[in-house]
Scaffold this motif. Structure first.
Motif, short mmCIF file in Angstrom:
data_model
loop_
_atom_site.label_atom_id
_atom_site.label_comp_id
_atom_site.label_asym_id
_atom_site.label_seq_id
_atom_site.Cartn_x
_atom_site.Cartn_y
_atom_site.Cartn_z
N LEU A 126 -21.41 15.83 15.29
CA LEU A 126 -20.56 15.59 16.45
C LEU A 126 -20.44 16.91 17.21
O LEU A 126 -19.98 17.91 16.65
N THR A 127 -20.88 16.91 18.45
CA THR A 127 -20.96 18.16 19.22
C THR A 127 -20.13 18.07 20.49
O THR A 127 -20.20 17.08 21.23
N LEU A 128 -19.33 19.10 20.73
CA LEU A 128 -18.58 19.25 21.98
C LEU A 128 -19.24 20.39 22.74
O LEU A 128 -19.34 21.51 22.25
N GLU A 129 -19.71 20.12 23.98
CA GLU A 129 -20.48 21.09 24.75
C GLU A 129 -19.76 21.50 26.02
O GLU A 129 -19.03 20.70 26.63
N GLY A 130 -19.99 22.76 26.41
CA GLY A 130 -19.54 23.25 27.70
C GLY A 130 -18.05 23.32 27.87
O GLY A 130 -17.49 22.87 28.88
N ALA A 131 -17.35 23.92 26.90
CA ALA A 131 -15.89 24.00 26.97
C ALA A 131 -15.40 25.43 27.19
O ALA A 131 -14.27 25.76 26.87
N MET B 111 -10.51 20.41 15.93
CA MET B 111 -10.30 20.21 14.50
C MET B 111 -9.01 19.43 14.24
O MET B 111 -8.92 18.65 13.29
N GLY B 112 -8.01 19.63 15.09
CA GLY B 112 -6.77 18.88 14.96
C GLY B 112 -6.97 17.39 15.15
O GLY B 112 -6.36 16.57 14.45
N SER B 113 -7.86 17.05 16.09
CA SER B 113 -8.14 15.62 16.32
C SER B 113 -8.82 14.99 15.12
O SER B 113 -8.58 13.82 14.79
N MET B 114 -9.66 15.77 14.44
CA MET B 114 -10.33 15.25 13.24
C MET B 114 -9.31 15.05 12.11
O MET B 114 -9.34 14.05 11.40
N ALA B 115 -8.42 16.02 11.96
CA ALA B 115 -7.40 15.90 10.90
C ALA B 115 -6.49 14.70 11.15
O ALA B 115 -6.15 13.96 10.22
N SER B 116 -6.10 14.50 12.40
CA SER B 116 -5.21 13.39 12.73
C SER B 116 -5.86 12.04 12.47
O SER B 116 -5.19 11.07 12.11
N ALA B 117 -7.19 11.99 12.65
CA ALA B 117 -7.92 10.73 12.45
C ALA B 117 -8.38 10.56 11.01
O ALA B 117 -9.03 9.56 10.68
N GLY B 118 -8.08 11.54 10.13
CA GLY B 118 -8.48 11.45 8.73
C GLY B 118 -9.97 11.60 8.52
O GLY B 118 -10.54 11.00 7.60
N ILE B 119 -10.63 12.42 9.35
CA ILE B 119 -12.08 12.62 9.26
C ILE B 119 -12.39 13.78 8.31
O ILE B 119 -11.80 14.85 8.43
N ASP B 120 -13.32 13.57 7.38
CA ASP B 120 -13.76 14.64 6.48
C ASP B 120 -14.80 15.50 7.21
O ASP B 120 -15.88 15.01 7.55
N ALA C 17 -20.90 28.12 18.80
CA ALA C 17 -21.71 29.05 19.56
C ALA C 17 -20.93 30.34 19.81
O ALA C 17 -19.70 30.32 19.96
N SER C 18 -21.62 31.47 19.85
CA SER C 18 -20.95 32.76 20.05
C SER C 18 -20.26 32.83 21.41
O SER C 18 -19.29 33.56 21.59
N SER C 19 -20.76 32.04 22.36
CA SER C 19 -20.14 32.02 23.69
C SER C 19 -18.86 31.20 23.71
O SER C 19 -18.16 31.15 24.72
N GLU C 20 -18.56 30.54 22.58
CA GLU C 20 -17.40 29.67 22.44
C GLU C 20 -17.44 28.46 23.37
O GLU C 20 -16.44 27.82 23.62
N SER C 21 -18.64 28.15 23.88
CA SER C 21 -18.75 27.04 24.82
C SER C 21 -19.04 25.71 24.14
O SER C 21 -18.92 24.66 24.76
N SER C 22 -19.46 25.76 22.87
CA SER C 22 -19.74 24.52 22.16
C SER C 22 -19.41 24.67 20.69
O SER C 22 -19.43 25.77 20.14
N ILE C 23 -19.10 23.55 20.09
CA ILE C 23 -18.78 23.53 18.67
C ILE C 23 -19.35 22.24 18.07
O ILE C 23 -19.30 21.18 18.70
N THR C 24 -19.94 22.35 16.89
CA THR C 24 -20.54 21.20 16.22
C THR C 24 -19.95 21.08 14.82
O THR C 24 -19.81 22.08 14.12
N ALA D 103 -11.94 9.90 18.36
CA ALA D 103 -10.83 10.84 18.27
C ALA D 103 -11.04 12.04 19.18
O ALA D 103 -10.12 12.49 19.87
N ALA D 104 -12.26 12.55 19.21
CA ALA D 104 -12.56 13.72 20.06
C ALA D 104 -12.47 13.37 21.54
O ALA D 104 -11.91 14.12 22.34
N LYS D 105 -13.02 12.21 21.92
CA LYS D 105 -12.96 11.81 23.33
C LYS D 105 -11.53 11.55 23.78
O LYS D 105 -11.17 11.84 24.93
N SER D 106 -10.71 11.02 22.88
CA SER D 106 -9.32 10.79 23.22
C SER D 106 -8.57 12.11 23.44
O SER D 106 -7.78 12.23 24.38
#
Length: 511
Positions: free
Chosen positions: A266-271, A284-293, A300-307, A321-324
């Motif tokens: 699951l990748t979030l890009e361009g943030a 990560m909070g959205s994953m915890a709230s949804a009970g995702i392991d 990325a070192s630029s902090e623009s994306s996270i996977t 959960a992430a889109k919400s």
């Protein structure tokens, strides 16, 4: 009677709540313990039966979560034993039932130690409701009772000769590991070594109780012993001297290679507009709230994306959960996209305390995957330097495991050989020479030759699932047997392509 009452209740409500499922599945352990108790009692063995529901009290952070997914590395997560309460109840049982059954008696000679049959897997919640320790809970029960009773050792009887360097079903060259540290065992278990469960190690760590993993079908084999902690990161860094792992002749920096199948990215890009720290916290909070392991995280070192890497069956829930959470940012294009991979992937990880401050380990790992033509999707290394994990295509997982296993000389380099024209003079001579040189190649070059396919001008014979042919001296009889098939170069090519061994050679001995 208990089961009948439960079934009648379920018939009325026409559904099976997770909490009821836990109660029902616990009966298997209870009945098997009672059966063994009755058998030993009949044989005159001094024994007693302990119902863990009367002693083991736990607090569950995930009420009504059910048993969890089979093989999940976090399936016993959220269940915390209440040791003080459980220890008190254990003492009450020992002084009560233990004395009644005669297992707590000063008259018993040391050579006739009594046996207590305790139920695994089941427990009771702090609110008094029957529950379980989730998947793999029997191992967890064993180590919990070891801590409660201050045991000298724990032996887990499995159907394998201890903990292996890799899954022998996928890496035939894998072998049993003599010893592991608790941390190494937990890392291997977390990344898919199904012989153990990471939670099962925890109760033994504080008291340094050794855990032995042995084979019930091969009791003479010593198996694997797990004991002791790895050195901490601060202790490792005190010396600060870095050496190349190959300079330590005979010392292999890793203990094992393992994998987790069925994962998604699951990748979030361009943030970058939002700010890295805030993105990571909310993501990560959205994953915890949804009970995702969350199994792995890279950013990325630029902090623009996270996977993140999540179990495949949780992928869609994680995406929702992430889109919400980032719904507003997506609408304003402050976040470019949030995407989920649509094909099965797998985590492959190397684990070992010897990796710390040893250069070249990651290079050897990555190089072995490159030579095996395995594409790497994600890379992550633990800060403790005890493991390096990559994500690859699910179809490449077995090839990656075998390639890495060979690269660290955990096994000989296996070369799969296909001989075309094996019945001719040249082909027959080549096969004869390979057989004659087999031992020499093994000793001098650490090389194992596996002839797994032979052909004539009209027929072909292949080892089942790419396995080596037991003997390749009489190739004519093999090609004349019922197991041979007509020569089909397309079928032969597909079989070679499907061979998980990364080292493959085709030798054309035709005229």
């Amino acid at each position: 009677k208990d089961i009948l009452s439960v079934v009648q209740s379920l018939r009325m409500i026409r559904s099976v709540p997770p909490s009821v499922m836990e109660v029902v599945t616990g009966f298997g352990e209870i009945w098997s313990a009672q059966t063994l108790y009755a058998y030993l009692k009949h044989k005159g063995v001094k024994t007693a039966w302990l119902d863990a529901r009367d002693v083991l009290i736990v607090r569950s952070e995930k009420a009504n979560a059910g048993l969890g997914d089979k093989g999940s590395s976090s399936s016993t997560g959220g269940v915390t034993p209440l040791y003080a309460t459980s220890a008190q109840k254990m003492e009450e049982w020992w002084n009560g039932v233990g004395k009644e059954e005669g297992v707590n008696s000063e008259d018993i000679p040391p050579t006739e130690a009594p046996i207590v049959i305790a139920t695994g897997f089941v427990a009771t919640s702090d609110s008094g409701v029957p529950t379980t320790l989730k998947r793999s809970g029997s191992d967890y029960s064993a180590t919990i009772f070891a801590k409660l009773t201050a045991s000298a050792r724990v032996t887990m009887w499995k159907n394998t000769d201890g903990v292996y360097t890799a899954d022998p079903r996928r890496v035939p060259e894998a072998f049993s590991i003599d010893s592991l540290k608790y941390d190494e065992a937990m890392e291997l278990a977390y990344f898919g070594a199904q012989v153990l469960h990471p939670s099962a190690m925890v109760p033994c760590i504080d008291s340094n109780i050794p855990v032995y993993v042995r084979n019930i079908f091969n009791p003479e084999f010593k198996g694997t012993v797990i004991q002791g902690r790895c050195t901490s990161l601060s202790e490792t860094n005190k010396d600060g001297k870095v050496v190349n792992w190959r300079s330590n002749q005979g010392e292999i920096p890793i203990k094992g290679i393992t994998s987790v199948d069925g994962v998604s990215l699951l990748t979030l890009e361009g943030a970058s507009v939002i700010g890295g720290a805030q993105v990571a916290e909310r993501f990560m909070g959205s994953m915890a709230s949804a009970g995702i392991d969350v199994l792995m995280v890279t950013q990325a070192s630029s902090e623009s994306s996270i996977t993140i890497v999540v179990p495949e069956n949780m992928g869609k829930a994680a995406l929702r959960a992430a889109k919400s959470t980032f719904e507003l940012e997506l609408s304003r294009s402050n976040v470019n996209a949030i995407s989920l991979t649509d094909k099965p992937l797998a985590i492959v990880a190397i684990v070992g305390e010897g990796m710390a401050l040893q250069s070249g380990v990651s290079a050897t790992f990555m190089s072995s995957l490159a030579k095996a033509n395995v594409n790497i999707r994600v890379i992550a290394q633990g800060s403790s330097e005890r493991q390096v994990a990559v994500v690859v295509d699910g179809d490449d997982a077995s090839r990656a495991l075998r390639a890495a296993h060979m690269a660290f000389t955990l096994s000989q380099t296996m070369v799969s050989v296909t001989v075309l024209g094996a019945t001719g003079k040249l082909g027959s001579a080549l096969i004869r020479q390979l057989n004659e040189q087999r031992e020499s190649l093994s000793k001098k070059m650490n090389l194992s030759i596996c002839v797994n396919a032979i052909t004539s001008s009209k027929k072909m014979f292949m080892g089942k699932d790419g396995k080596c042919l037991v003997t390749t001296d009489d190739v004519s009889s093999m090609l004349d047997s019922d197991e041979s098939t007509g020569l089909d170069m397309h079928a032969l090519s597909m079989a070679l392509k499907g061979d998980v061994n990364p080292h493959r050679v085709v030798i054309d001995c035709t005229n």
